[in-house]
Design an enzyme around this catalytic site. Sequence first.
Site, short mmCIF file in Angstrom:
data_model
loop_
_atom_site.label_atom_id
_atom_site.label_comp_id
_atom_site.label_asym_id
_atom_site.label_seq_id
_atom_site.Cartn_x
_atom_site.Cartn_y
_atom_site.Cartn_z
N LYS A 202 0.86 -1.19 0.00
CA LYS A 202 0.00 0.00 0.00
C LYS A 202 0.89 1.23 0.00
O LYS A 202 1.72 1.42 0.89
CB LYS A 202 -0.90 -0.01 1.24
CG LYS A 202 -1.73 1.25 1.36
CD LYS A 202 -2.78 1.13 2.44
CE LYS A 202 -3.54 2.43 2.61
NZ LYS A 202 -4.58 2.33 3.62
N LYS A 256 -2.25 -1.50 -3.84
CA LYS A 256 -3.09 -0.30 -3.78
C LYS A 256 -2.24 0.95 -3.86
O LYS A 256 -1.24 1.01 -3.16
CB LYS A 256 -3.83 -0.36 -2.45
CG LYS A 256 -4.67 0.83 -2.14
CD LYS A 256 -5.31 0.66 -0.80
CE LYS A 256 -6.02 1.97 -0.49
NZ LYS A 256 -6.28 2.14 0.89
#
Length: 334
Positions: A202, A256
């Site tokens: 992330k 992400k």
Amino acid sequence: MPDPFRLYPATRLRRNRTSESIRKLVAENTVTPADFIWPLFVVDGTGIRDEVSTMPGVHRLSVDQLAKEADRAAELGIPALALFPYTDPSLKNPTGTEALNSDNLVCQAVRAIRKNHPDLMLVCDVALDPYTDHGHDGVLDGDVIMNDETVDLLVKQALILAENGCDTVAPSDMMDGRIGAIRTALEKNGFRNTRICAYAAKYASCFYGPFREAVGSQAALRGDKRSYQMDPANSDEALHEVALDIQEGADLVMVKPGLPYLDIIYRVKQEFGVPTVAYQVSGEYAMIEMAAREGCIDRERAMLEALLAFKRAGADAILTYFAPFAAALLNNRS
Ligand code: PBG
């Protein structure tokens, strides 16, 4: 080029593009509603559908409305929902204690949906940012986000979610060691089949802006998240993160944001071959939606093309705010 490749005119690649039927036949990738995880925002109250200004078409929903969307997901063939709370500012504090309230909005939502949908996959974020008054995912000492102290709280948060019927906890905080700690606690407390979907790679991304508005953490956020989320400059480090999360007990790993990070999705899938989830984040949704509303691009084609790109890169599933719209389109086509 390998031997069987012949030159023009023996080879004309356009032959396999001449009709819809042959194009369908040779398509290497497909996207279907079964690939989607639909993220939804929950807000206190009843009868509320409050549009997020930076994400037109996406609403904060009260639990009763959310239950209706769960019915819609089932009708559309979407197998999973991801739930995110908008927490009233009066419930926020430095350590995010509302995260540990087993009657908080997310827990209420999970229980309400579970009543009618025993099999629907319910993915719940494990992180403190919707609940802290400083907007960070962990607890602070001065300006420093404390890793191990945060992990202790995340473990408790994950257990509470599991107790309330969440089948997939999704740590999105990027603390070190949290997957292992949560897995150990789940095993110890009899939640052997509770999945962990790790936000493994992330990045510290500006594309989360609209999400932070949706959950009300933007106004609260002091500073940025670069001391725990990854540097967009790195990709080897993403493999290291994913390797650790798999070793610690993750069942699914997530990359992400999505579209600007397709290279990471590709590398993760190639390297590990485990279930890999892409998150098409709020800013990506907003870019397509706003451009379409301004008449710059075709909304339907843009959304389906972006979703297909995730599959081509190697994603097994996609978190996308387009889930219900794309699913309806795809269902009408087949
Ligand atoms: C919270 C969380 C964020 C997102 C998912 N979980 C925001 C953040 O880390 O600041 C972003 C999702 C999106 O932008 O759609 N930890």
